[in-house]
Design a protein around this motif. Structure first.
Motif, PDB file in Angstrom:
ATOM      1  N   PHE A   1       0.829  -1.206   0.000  1.00 46.96           N
ATOM      2  CA  PHE A   1       0.000   0.000   0.000  1.00 46.96           C
ATOM      3  C   PHE A   1       0.866   1.261   0.000  1.00 46.96           C
ATOM      4  O   PHE A   1       0.526   2.261  -0.640  1.00 46.96           O
ATOM      5  N   ILE A   2       1.986   1.214   0.725  1.00 51.55           N
ATOM      6  CA  ILE A   2       2.877   2.374   0.760  1.00 51.55           C
ATOM      7  C   ILE A   2       3.471   2.634  -0.617  1.00 51.55           C
ATOM      8  O   ILE A   2       3.506   3.784  -1.089  1.00 51.55           O
ATOM      9  N   ILE A   3       3.942   1.574  -1.277  1.00 49.58           N
ATOM     10  CA  ILE A   3       4.560   1.726  -2.598  1.00 49.58           C
ATOM     11  C   ILE A   3       3.559   2.322  -3.593  1.00 49.58           C
ATOM     12  O   ILE A   3       3.884   3.260  -4.345  1.00 49.58           O
ATOM     13  N   PHE A   4       2.331   1.807  -3.578  1.00 52.83           N
ATOM     14  CA  PHE A   4       1.329   2.288  -4.525  1.00 52.83           C
ATOM     15  C   PHE A   4       0.929   3.736  -4.223  1.00 52.83           C
ATOM     16  O   PHE A   4       0.835   4.573  -5.137  1.00 52.83           O
ATOM     17  N   ALA A   5       0.685   4.048  -2.961  1.00 55.25           N
ATOM     18  CA  ALA A   5       0.283   5.413  -2.599  1.00 55.25           C
ATOM     19  C   ALA A   5       1.408   6.405  -2.837  1.00 55.25           C
ATOM     20  O   ALA A   5       1.152   7.577  -3.174  1.00 55.25           O
ATOM     21  N   ALA A   6       2.660   5.988  -2.670  1.00 48.53           N
ATOM     22  CA  ALA A   6       3.785   6.877  -2.923  1.00 48.53           C
ATOM     23  C   ALA A   6       3.874   7.258  -4.396  1.00 48.53           C
ATOM     24  O   ALA A   6       4.354   8.345  -4.746  1.00 48.53           O
ATOM     25  N   LYS A   7       3.383   6.397  -5.272  1.00 47.91           N
ATOM     26  CA  LYS A   7       3.430   6.670  -6.710  1.00 47.91           C
ATOM     27  C   LYS A   7       2.178   7.385  -7.215  1.00 47.91           C
ATOM     28  O   LYS A   7       2.262   8.235  -8.097  1.00 47.91           O
ATOM     29  N   TYR A   8       1.000   7.057  -6.634  1.00 44.55           N
ATOM     30  CA  TYR A   8      -0.252   7.527  -7.233  1.00 44.55           C
ATOM     31  C   TYR A   8      -1.158   8.299  -6.266  1.00 44.55           C
ATOM     32  O   TYR A   8      -2.304   8.585  -6.607  1.00 44.55           O
ATOM     33  N   ASP A   9      -0.707   8.606  -5.072  1.00 38.58           N
ATOM     34  CA  ASP A   9      -1.469   9.376  -4.090  1.00 38.58           C
ATOM     35  C   ASP A   9      -2.629   8.554  -3.510  1.00 38.58           C
ATOM     36  O   ASP A   9      -2.728   7.349  -3.734  1.00 38.58           O
ATOM     37  N   TRP A  10      -3.519   9.206  -2.772  1.00 42.65           N
ATOM     38  CA  TRP A  10      -4.450   8.481  -1.908  1.00 42.65           C
ATOM     39  C   TRP A  10      -5.700   7.970  -2.611  1.00 42.65           C
ATOM     40  O   TRP A  10      -6.239   6.934  -2.232  1.00 42.65           O
ATOM     41  N   LYS A  11      -6.214   8.678  -3.628  1.00 39.99           N
ATOM     42  CA  LYS A  11      -7.477   8.257  -4.244  1.00 39.99           C
ATOM     43  C   LYS A  11      -7.378   6.875  -4.894  1.00 39.99           C
ATOM     44  O   LYS A  11      -8.190   5.983  -4.590  1.00 39.99           O
ATOM     45  N   PRO A  12      -6.421   6.631  -5.806  1.00 43.28           N
ATOM     46  CA  PRO A  12      -6.295   5.271  -6.341  1.00 43.28           C
ATOM     47  C   PRO A  12      -5.954   4.242  -5.262  1.00 43.28           C
ATOM     48  O   PRO A  12      -6.334   3.075  -5.368  1.00 43.28           O
ATOM     49  N   SER A  13      -5.254   4.705  -4.219  1.00 44.86           N
ATOM     50  CA  SER A  13      -4.859   3.780  -3.146  1.00 44.86           C
ATOM     51  C   SER A  13      -6.064   3.276  -2.373  1.00 44.86           C
ATOM     52  O   SER A  13      -6.082   2.128  -1.917  1.00 44.86           O
ATOM     53  N   LEU A  14      -7.071   4.128  -2.209  1.00 48.98           N
ATOM     54  CA  LEU A  14      -8.283   3.677  -1.529  1.00 48.98           C
ATOM     55  C   LEU A  14      -9.008   2.608  -2.342  1.00 48.98           C
ATOM     56  O   LEU A  14      -9.597   1.677  -1.784  1.00 48.98           O
ATOM     57  N   ILE A  15      -8.967   2.739  -3.664  1.00 50.56           N
ATOM     58  CA  ILE A  15      -9.558   1.704  -4.520  1.00 50.56           C
ATOM     59  C   ILE A  15      -8.792   0.392  -4.350  1.00 50.56           C
ATOM     60  O   ILE A  15      -9.393  -0.689  -4.230  1.00 50.56           O
ATOM     61  N   MET A  16      -7.463   0.479  -4.337  1.00 51.41           N
ATOM     62  CA  MET A  16      -6.653  -0.716  -4.113  1.00 51.41           C
ATOM     63  C   MET A  16      -6.967  -1.329  -2.753  1.00 51.41           C
ATOM     64  O   MET A  16      -7.064  -2.557  -2.624  1.00 51.41           O
ATOM     65  N   LEU A  17      -7.131  -0.493  -1.735  1.00 49.91           N
ATOM     66  CA  LEU A  17      -7.463  -0.991  -0.400  1.00 49.91           C
ATOM     67  C   LEU A  17      -8.802  -1.713  -0.405  1.00 49.91           C
ATOM     68  O   LEU A  17      -8.947  -2.776   0.214  1.00 49.91           O
ATOM     69  N   GLY A  18      -9.798  -1.153  -1.115  1.00 46.78           N
ATOM     70  CA  GLY A  18     -11.099  -1.814  -1.197  1.00 46.78           C
ATOM     71  C   GLY A  18     -11.007  -3.175  -1.874  1.00 46.78           C
ATOM     72  O   GLY A  18     -11.593  -4.165  -1.399  1.00 46.78           O
ATOM     73  N   VAL A  19     -10.253  -3.246  -2.991  1.00 46.98           N
ATOM     74  CA  VAL A  19     -10.087  -4.524  -3.696  1.00 46.98           C
ATOM     75  C   VAL A  19      -9.347  -5.527  -2.815  1.00 46.98           C
ATOM     76  O   VAL A  19      -9.729  -6.704  -2.727  1.00 46.98           O
ATOM     77  N   ALA A  20      -8.283  -5.070  -2.145  1.00 45.61           N
ATOM     78  CA  ALA A  20      -7.515  -5.963  -1.281  1.00 45.61           C
ATOM     79  C   ALA A  20      -8.359  -6.474  -0.116  1.00 45.61           C
ATOM     80  O   ALA A  20      -8.237  -7.640   0.283  1.00 45.61           O
ATOM     81  N   THR A  21      -9.241  -5.628   0.409  1.00 46.65           N
ATOM     82  CA  THR A  21     -10.115  -6.051   1.509  1.00 46.65           C
ATOM     83  C   THR A  21     -11.083  -7.138   1.053  1.00 46.65           C
ATOM     84  O   THR A  21     -11.278  -8.155   1.736  1.00 46.65           O
ATOM     85  N   ILE A  22     -11.692  -6.945  -0.120  1.00 42.88           N
ATOM     86  CA  ILE A  22     -12.628  -7.940  -0.663  1.00 42.88           C
ATOM     87  C   ILE A  22     -11.916  -9.265  -0.917  1.00 42.88           C
ATOM     88  O   ILE A  22     -12.414 -10.348  -0.557  1.00 42.88           O
ATOM     89  N   LEU A  23     -10.726  -9.201  -1.528  1.00 39.90           N
ATOM     90  CA  LEU A  23      -9.970 -10.428  -1.808  1.00 39.90           C
ATOM     91  C   LEU A  23      -9.531 -11.122  -0.518  1.00 39.90           C
ATOM     92  O   LEU A  23      -9.508 -12.354  -0.448  1.00 39.90           O
ATOM     93  N   SER A  24      -9.202 -10.339   0.494  1.00 40.89           N
ATOM     94  CA  SER A  24      -8.812 -10.927   1.777  1.00 40.89           C
ATOM     95  C   SER A  24      -9.950 -11.741   2.369  1.00 40.89           C
ATOM     96  O   SER A  24      -9.749 -12.850   2.879  1.00 40.89           O
ATOM     97  N   ILE A  25     -11.155 -11.189   2.307  1.00 34.37           N
ATOM     98  CA  ILE A  25     -12.322 -11.892   2.834  1.00 34.37           C
ATOM     99  C   ILE A  25     -12.622 -13.149   2.013  1.00 34.37           C
ATOM    100  O   ILE A  25     -12.967 -14.202   2.553  1.00 34.37           O
ATOM    101  N   LEU A  26     -12.462 -13.052   0.675  1.00 29.32           N
ATOM    102  CA  LEU A  26     -12.741 -14.194  -0.192  1.00 29.32           C
ATOM    103  C   LEU A  26     -11.726 -15.317   0.018  1.00 29.32           C
ATOM    104  O   LEU A  26     -12.088 -16.498   0.059  1.00 29.32           O
ATOM    105  N   PHE A  27     -10.448 -14.963   0.128  1.00 32.81           N
ATOM    106  CA  PHE A  27      -9.412 -15.980   0.281  1.00 32.81           C
ATOM    107  C   PHE A  27      -9.367 -16.541   1.702  1.00 32.81           C
ATOM    108  O   PHE A  27      -8.952 -17.681   1.897  1.00 32.81           O
ATOM    109  N   ALA A  28      -9.753 -15.753   2.663  1.00 29.94           N
ATOM    110  CA  ALA A  28      -9.738 -16.221   4.058  1.00 29.94           C
ATOM    111  C   ALA A  28     -11.166 -16.225   4.591  1.00 29.94           C
ATOM    112  O   ALA A  28     -11.941 -17.126   4.306  1.00 29.94           O
TER     113      ALA A  28
END
Length: 310
Positions: A42-69
């Motif tokens: 998350f740090i690497i992505f936000a450092a390159k693209y700021d917070w708005k795209p990072s929140l989308i990545m966080l949402g996708v990662a949260t959904i995948l976390s729930i699906l995989f676990a």
């Protein structure tokens, strides 16, 4: 082109996060390391693209976390994502390393508090009460063992009970300390990766140059005075003041250790000397840490470094 690159980097870093998460869950031997570094993607992505795209990545990662676990792992992306986005956004905006660290600490603290809320509301687990109950059970078990062995240690158990009660009241401080360490570790690792991949020159300033704002000293002294004049030792205000005093006292100790490194550098003393002093201080913390804290208070309050330079 930039959008497609952003999507590609987001997908790659999300996949790396999921791999780290699965390793943390299914490979206990490596989980100690991988669990601490879940915020790095998350740090690497936000450092390159700021917070708005990072929140989308966080949402996708949260959904995948729930699906995989399962839904139980929801606190993990919450803590790692919020802390990581806060640090990465600060790097993207070229803030100073210590300001970046402060923002990351706030992010991790918010994530941990949301975790407490999740555990209480969804799983009906009160972390503070569980900690208190476990501590009481350990104390009672120790008393029973001492009685069976015919040992008389009432005074020692009284002191131990007082310390446990103090630890129960200092849970907010422990949350902040955990957030400080998580933010520092993830920020340092991310600096190394970004310097290698993006050819940046990110680094923390020398520890000898660490200086906290003078306001922290006044907050520490004010909390100490208010604790002394308060008659009720178990009141809510006293508990809050103890947390403030404990946290600001930690900052004063860091200031003292930084001053030791500064003196070593100023006097051209070998770097091994202050490192040994730090190790000895940590080993004999109950005895030496208050002295280092006093040194930090004097340095911050009277400007010892400026006087030495002059």
């Amino acid at each position: 082109m930039n959008k497609s690159r952003q999507l590609r980097d987001g997908a790659l870093l999300t996949a790396i996060y999921i791999v780290l998460l699965l390793v943390s869950i299914f490979i206990p031997v490596l989980s100690v390391i991988t669990m601490l570094l879940l915020a790095v993607p998350f740090i690497i992505f936000a450092a390159k693209y700021d917070w708005k795209p990072s929140l989308i990545m966080l949402g996708v990662a949260t959904i995948l976390s729930i699906l995989f676990a399962s839904i139980i792992v929801l606190p993990i992306p919450t803590v790692a994502g919020i802390g990581g986005v806060m640090i990465g956004t600060a790097i993207h905006r070229e803030l100073s390393p210590y300001e970046t660290w402060a923002r990351g600490t706030i992010g991790f603290a918010v994530g941990l508090l949301l975790t407490f809320v999740f555990l209480l509301s969804v799983l009906n687990i009160n972390v503070i009460e569980e900690f208190s109950q476990q501590a009481d059970e350990v104390l009672e078990l120790s008393k029973d063992m001492a009685n069976q062995l015919g040992m008389e240690a009432e005074a020692e158990f009284t002191v131990m009970e007082q310390q446990l009660n103090l630890y129960k009241q200092l849970v907010p401080v422990f949350v902040v300390l955990a957030s400080l360490l998580l933010a520092l570790l993830n920020q340092w690792v991310s600096y190394k990766i970004l310097n290698r991949l993006e050819k940046q020159r990110l680094r923390f300033p020398k520890f000898r140059n660490l200086r906290f704002p003078t306001a922290i000293l006044w907050i520490y002294l004010l909390a100490m005075i208010l604790i002394f004049i308060q008659g009720e030792q178990d009141g809510t205000l006293v508990v809050a003041l103890q947390n403030v005093m404990m946290l600001t006292g930690l900052f004063m100790a860091l200031q003292g250790l930084s001053f030791i490194f500064f003196v070593s550098h100023h006097k051209n003393i070998s770097i091994a000397i202050p490192i040994v002093l730090v190790v000895v201080t940590l080993i004999f913390a109950p005895l030496l840490l208050p002295l280092v804290r006093i040194l930090g208070i004097i340095d911050l309050g009277f400007g010892l470094r400026d006087r030495m330079v002059k």
